[in-house]
Design a protein around this motif. Structure first.
Motif, PDB file in Angstrom:
ATOM      1  N   ILE B 257       0.852  -1.204   0.000  1.00  0.00           N
ATOM      2  CA  ILE B 257       0.000   0.000   0.000  1.00  0.00           C
ATOM      3  C   ILE B 257       0.880   1.243   0.000  1.00  0.00           C
ATOM      4  CG2 ILE B 257      -1.620   1.341   1.411  1.00  0.00           C
ATOM      5  CD1 ILE B 257      -2.686  -1.447   2.398  1.00  0.00           C
ATOM      6  N   GLU B 258       1.880   1.203   0.825  1.00  0.00           N
ATOM      7  CA  GLU B 258       2.787   2.337   0.980  1.00  0.00           C
ATOM      8  C   GLU B 258       3.448   2.692  -0.349  1.00  0.00           C
ATOM      9  OE1 GLU B 258       3.962   5.137   3.489  1.00  0.00           O
ATOM     10  OE2 GLU B 258       3.241   3.293   4.440  1.00  0.00           O
ATOM     11  N   SER B 259       3.821   1.667  -1.093  1.00  0.00           N
ATOM     12  CA  SER B 259       4.574   1.920  -2.317  1.00  0.00           C
ATOM     13  C   SER B 259       3.686   2.327  -3.478  1.00  0.00           C
ATOM     14  CB  SER B 259       5.366   0.672  -2.702  1.00  0.00           C
ATOM     15  OG  SER B 259       4.454  -0.342  -3.088  1.00  0.00           O
ATOM     16  N   LYS B 260       2.418   1.963  -3.387  1.00  0.00           N
ATOM     17  CA  LYS B 260       1.588   2.101  -4.586  1.00  0.00           C
ATOM     18  C   LYS B 260       0.603   3.271  -4.573  1.00  0.00           C
ATOM     19  CE  LYS B 260      -0.188  -0.635  -7.889  1.00  0.00           C
ATOM     20  NZ  LYS B 260      -1.496  -0.846  -8.244  1.00  0.00           N
ATOM     21  N   TYR B 261       0.288   3.774  -3.387  1.00  0.00           N
ATOM     22  CA  TYR B 261      -0.807   4.739  -3.334  1.00  0.00           C
ATOM     23  C   TYR B 261      -0.397   6.107  -2.788  1.00  0.00           C
ATOM     24  CZ  TYR B 261      -3.838   0.923  -4.621  1.00  0.00           C
ATOM     25  OH  TYR B 261      -4.412  -0.092  -5.306  1.00  0.00           O
ATOM     26  N   SER B 262      -1.255   7.092  -3.115  1.00  0.00           N
ATOM     27  CA  SER B 262      -1.019   8.454  -2.626  1.00  0.00           C
ATOM     28  C   SER B 262      -1.328   8.515  -1.129  1.00  0.00           C
ATOM     29  CB  SER B 262      -1.928   9.427  -3.361  1.00  0.00           C
ATOM     30  OG  SER B 262      -3.252   9.244  -2.920  1.00  0.00           O
ATOM     31  N   VAL B 263      -0.901   9.615  -0.521  1.00  0.00           N
ATOM     32  CA  VAL B 263      -1.054   9.763   0.933  1.00  0.00           C
ATOM     33  C   VAL B 263      -2.506   9.540   1.366  1.00  0.00           C
ATOM     34  CG1 VAL B 263      -0.838  11.364   2.852  1.00  0.00           C
ATOM     35  CG2 VAL B 263       0.868  11.381   1.043  1.00  0.00           C
ATOM     36  N   LYS B 264      -3.401  10.166   0.623  1.00  0.00           N
ATOM     37  CA  LYS B 264      -4.811  10.101   1.009  1.00  0.00           C
ATOM     38  C   LYS B 264      -5.357   8.676   0.883  1.00  0.00           C
ATOM     39  CE  LYS B 264      -8.529  13.336   0.939  1.00  0.00           C
ATOM     40  NZ  LYS B 264      -8.973  14.596   0.414  1.00  0.00           N
ATOM     41  N   GLU B 265      -5.021   8.043  -0.249  1.00  0.00           N
ATOM     42  CA  GLU B 265      -5.496   6.675  -0.470  1.00  0.00           C
ATOM     43  C   GLU B 265      -4.862   5.721   0.532  1.00  0.00           C
ATOM     44  OE1 GLU B 265      -6.287   6.568  -5.252  1.00  0.00           O
ATOM     45  OE2 GLU B 265      -4.249   6.751  -4.530  1.00  0.00           O
ATOM     46  N   ARG B 266      -3.591   6.006   0.834  1.00  0.00           N
ATOM     47  CA  ARG B 266      -2.877   5.165   1.806  1.00  0.00           C
ATOM     48  C   ARG B 266      -3.603   5.140   3.141  1.00  0.00           C
ATOM     49  NH1 ARG B 266       2.502   6.996  -0.055  1.00  0.00           N
ATOM     50  NH2 ARG B 266       2.718   8.408   1.684  1.00  0.00           N
TER      51      ARG B 266
END
Lengths: 565, 349
Positions: B257-266
């Motif tokens: 999740i950390e590597s793939k998504y933006s701050v908000k999505e994370r």
């Protein structure tokens, strides 16, 4: 030039169907006199004949009580410019036929009758309808005002011979001038326009006065208000400070929104953390149970808990992992919140500084704005004033034009009055009517009265002169037959009696058919006056109608009274 | 007479287990000792029965008394040999009594373990870790023997197999040392680092704690070993269970999740992960789903796409609508990531 329009009564038919009696009188085109025995010639029916003529044409006359109008039918055969017509009247029903006795129209309404007759006469008196403020065609009686005199209604300058003339209050002046061509639709319309124009002008003038007085006050106020000369600079200043305000407000609003969002995020993270803590406790409880060889879910004894415990420790580590991650995220949001709060506080202090500086400017701005406002008011009033003045000018031009048109009418009225005065004065002298004050002749609308025996003669003179005025000032309008019933009825002196007839015969020229009546005349009674027809009534008293006339003429009655065309 | 009968003849002392009933630092030393012994063919470590730590071999019994010394000064013999006012017994006296059974077949060893160096008279033994009293000079031996003779009222005192052990382990705060030791030993034993060292530590520690706290007066040696001891076989089983049942799925999912998504999505997905972890502990539905989906992956691995994301898409298509309403799309998505990561980790639920 159109041929002079002259109406001629050819024949009068009076029918009493119930009695099967009738009277038919034939008239000459020129001067007619209806007479009876000088010894015992009263009550022979002269007046009935005289009244029946215009009665048949739609006027209402005062019949003797002995005459039963209800059961009678009247037919008048008349010509206008050699065109022959029949008019039939029975009570309130009127029918008009052409020369071939084809029905032209029928009606029971006097206004309709007048309108329809107007197409034949090319004349119909119109008077102002007070309630609707318009000019309307009057009942036909008004057309005949000048031309019929009832021997019992020789009442000076009042039109008394027809019934029901009072429906138009003060009708006399307008009706007279209508007959003389000095009052018509055009005149009425102009007067109307003038009236509303003058109302408008006076309203505009009031507006103008008001504007002028306001303007005066505004000028005084403008002098009292100090103001910055560089109003553009100030406006620029205001514009800039508006921009400044909106940028601060925008920034505050955005920051607030962000703060709310991020606080929500933090809240969500905290809730997740809380639930993780809860889960951690639960997991620990499970581990404790397992260490006591108890199933954490069902409390039953478990011999070997190793496998389950390993799972729980695994979960435990996951909880710790996620929990620390969440705590990091929370502390990150805390940092963001702190930063945004700083920004927001900064925005607030900017706003307060802005408001403070605005407060300093307010007084100056107010003065300038007041000044500017006054200038705007001044300009607006001035512009209004210009508009009002122009409108007044325009209206006054129209008014002037209309007044010019009205002046033509008024000049004619003046002429009419002038001529009226001359005619009346001449006749006053001629008939030695010294008791009548000539001042009463100055205006045609004035009334004058003569006492006793002079009343009939003065009435006859008045009517005759009106007819003369009509000929002079409105020659193109139709000339109706002059029907004067016993115009001398008060005179006993034969010479005097004859003088009235001679006067009429001389003054009513061939423009009008003349029908007179009087007791005991013979054609050679008149000096230098030739009557074209003398109709001598020889019937018994009150027996004007006879069976013979009925039987000879009933065919006409039947024909004209049938309902189908 | 074998180990069992010899052991049974030793008086036991449950005062520690009964009175403290909590995890004690000495147990950590025992754990450390247990891993030290891993190379031995067989052994059993008994926690806090007749002594703090006991090690039972086929033909040998070893008893270790752990004493933490809080001041940075040597542990003096005068202190060790001073009888307690209430019991009338000294530390060394009590320890000596444990080996007071003489048997030809069973070798006995007792040791006092401390974080301080041993001092007798003026001599501080700071250069040896294990000090065998019988190796000391005559005079010193005599002094020790005399003290014991006086205290125990015995003429015959044999101080062979009586030891003083200095341990460099930080007994004041041993947890980190032990964690490191366990991890190191695990690596040696299993040839890999433990995925979750903390879980492994908890496993060992809780097990030891349970043994230490178990209050039992038993003459049945097997029952005693079952409740108070850990054998090598049991240790192996623990390690194996740990290897088999410990996974790194949550961490990997988190990293993914950390590597793939933006701050908000994370943030959304991470909180979803929390909910899923929580639910998977309680909910049978999720447990069953994990089994179902893992077995689907097993059976269809040949047909599934190569890329991780694409596999997740396929799983979403096949299983996305089969969850109950209380699970959001994000939670389902994260759950699938978790399952796939666990599956990749070689752990089939």
């Amino acid at each position: 030039m159109e041929e002079m329009r002259k109406m001629i009564f050819k024949k009068l038919y009076i029918f009493s169907s119930s009695e099967k009696k009738a009277k038919v009188i034939e008239f000459a085109e020129g001067k007619n006199i209806i007479t009876s025995s000088p010894v015992d010639g009263t009550d022979r029916g002269k007046s009935v004949i005289m009244k029946s003529l215009y009665h048949a044409l739609g006027a209402d006359c005062y019949f003797d009580d002995k005459w039963q109008d209800d059961g009678k039918a009247y037919i008048v055969n008349f010509t206008i410019a050699n065109e022959k017509y029949y008019i039939f009247r029975c009570n309130r029903l009127f029918k008009v036929f052409d020369s071939n006795r084809r029905l032209l129209f029928k009606t029971i309404d006097r206004h309709e009758l007048a309108a329809s007759l107007g197409t034949i006469f090319k004349f119909a008196v119109k008077l102002p309808n007070r309630s609707e403020d318009t000019l309307e065609i009057t009942p036909p009686a008004y057309n005949y005002l000048l031309y019929f005199l009832d021997q019992d209604k020789l009442d000076g300058t009042n039109f008394a011979s027809f019934k029901q003339l009072a429906q138009y209050p003060n009708y006399k002046e307008n009706a007279l001038f209508y007959h003389f061509g000095a009052f018509d639709g055009n005149y009425y319309e102009i007067m109307h326009k003038l009236e509303s124009l003058s109302d408008e002008i006076s309203r505009l003038k009031k507006d103008k006065e008001l504007s002028e007085s306001m303007l005066e006050k505004v000028f005084v106020s403008i002098k009292d208000v100090s103001y910055s000369k560089s109003i553009d600079l100030l406006r620029h200043d205001i514009e800039r400070s508006k921009e400044q305000y909106s940028s601060i407000a925008k920034m505050l609003s955005e920051t607030r929104t962000k703060l709310i969002e991020i606080r929500n995020e933090k809240d969500e993270l905290q809730r997740s953390l809380h639930s993780l803590e809860h889960l951690g406790k639960l997991n620990e409880n499970h581990i404790s149970s397992l260490l006591k060889h108890r199933c954490p879910l069902c409390e039953s004894e478990v011999a070997d808990t190793l496998h389950l415990r390993v799972m729980k420790y695994n979960t435990n580590d996951d909880i710790i992992l996620l929990s620390s991650d969440l705590q990091i995220s929370i502390s990150q949001t805390d940092k963001k919140i702190a930063k945004l709060e700083e920004e927001y506080k900064d925005g607030l202090s900017k706003l307060s500084a802005y408001e403070k500086s605005l407060g300093n400017k307010t007084a100056e701005v107010n003065d300038v704005l007041k000044h500017q406002g006054l200038i705007e008011v001044r300009d607006s009033i001035t512009s209004d004033l210009v508009t009002t003045r122009k409108a007044i000018e325009g209206k006054e031009v129209s008014e002037k034009e209309l007044k010019k048109q009205i002046r033509v009418y008024n000049d004619r009225k003046k002429e009419i009055n002038q001529r009226y005065y001359e005619l009346m004065l001449a006749d006053k002298i001629k008939f030695g009517l010294e008791e009548i004050d000539a001042k009463g002749f100055e205006k045609i609308t004035n009334s004058f009265s003569a006492g006793g025996s002079n009343k009939p003669i003065s009435t006859v003179i008045w009517y005759t002169n009106l007819i003369k005025l009509k000929h002079q000032f409105n020659p193109d309008a139709i000339n109706f037959p002059v029907v004067f019933d016993s115009p001398n009825n008060a005179e006993t002196d034969l010479t005097k009696r004859v003088r009235v007839y001679e006067y009429l015969a001389q003054n009513i020229d061939d423009k009008n058919q003349l029908i007179l009546s009087g007791i005991g005349f013979k054609s050679d009674d008149f000096d230098g006056v030739q009557f074209d027809k003398v109709i001598y009534l020889e019937n018994a008293k009150y027996e004007l109608l006879c069976e013979e006339d009925y039987s000879n003429n009933s065919q006409l009655l039947i024909e004209l009274s049938k309902t189908s065309e | 007479m074998g180990v069992i009968s010899v052991y049974n003849s030793i008086p036991y002392d449950l005062s520690g287990a009964a009175s403290k009933n909590r995890f004690r630092l000495e147990m950590l030393w025992g754990i450390s000792k247990m891993f030290d012994l891993y190379d031995k063919p067989d052994f059993c470590v008994v926690f806090d029965y007749k002594c703090d730590i006991e090690i039972h071999f086929d033909d040998t019994l070893e008893f270790y008394q752990i004493k933490t010394h809080k001041v940075q000064s040597p542990y003096k013999f005068t202190v060790i040999s001073k009888p307690d006012k209430n019991t009338g017994k000294s530390i060394i006296g009590r320890l000596y009594l444990l080996k007071n059974i003489s048997d030809q077949q069973v070798s006995m060893k007792v040791a006092l373990v401390s974080n301080a160096f041993f001092q007798i008279d003026k001599k501080v033994y700071s250069d040896v870790e294990v000090l065998k009293f019988s190796d000391l000079d005559e005079a010193t031996q005599k002094k020790i023997c005399d003290a014991l003779k006086t205290e125990l009222q015995q003429d015959d005192i044999d101080i062979s197999n009586v030891h003083y052990i200095y341990t460099s382990m930080n007994l004041l705060d041993p947890e980190n040392d032990i964690k490191g030791k366990i991890a190191g030993c695990f690596e040696k034993i299993k040839n890999c680092e433990p995925i979750k060292p903390n879980a492994l530590y908890r496993l060992i520690r809780d097990t030891v704690d349970a043994k230490a706290c178990y209050e039992l007066k038993s003459d049945d040696y097997d029952e005693l070993i079952l409740h108070k001891g850990i054998t090598k076989a049991q240790l192996d089983m623990m390690l194996n269970q740990y290897v088999d049942n410990t996974d790194n799925g949550v961490k990997q999912a988190q990293e993914y999740i950390e590597s793939k998504y933006s701050v908000k999505e994370r943030r959304k997905l991470k909180t979803a992960l929390v909910h899923i972890l929580e639910a998977s502990v309680r909910s049978n539905e999720l447990k069953n789903k994990e089994r179902e989906i893992s077995s689907y992956i097993d059976s269809n691995i040949e047909n599934l796409p190569e890329e991780f994301e694409e596999i997740i898409d396929v799983l979403l298509q096949n299983f996305g609508d089969s969850f109950s309403v209380e699970y959001t799309r994000e939670q389902i998505y994260v759950f699938l990531i978790l399952i796939l990561k666990r599956w990749e980790d070689g752990r089939n639920a």
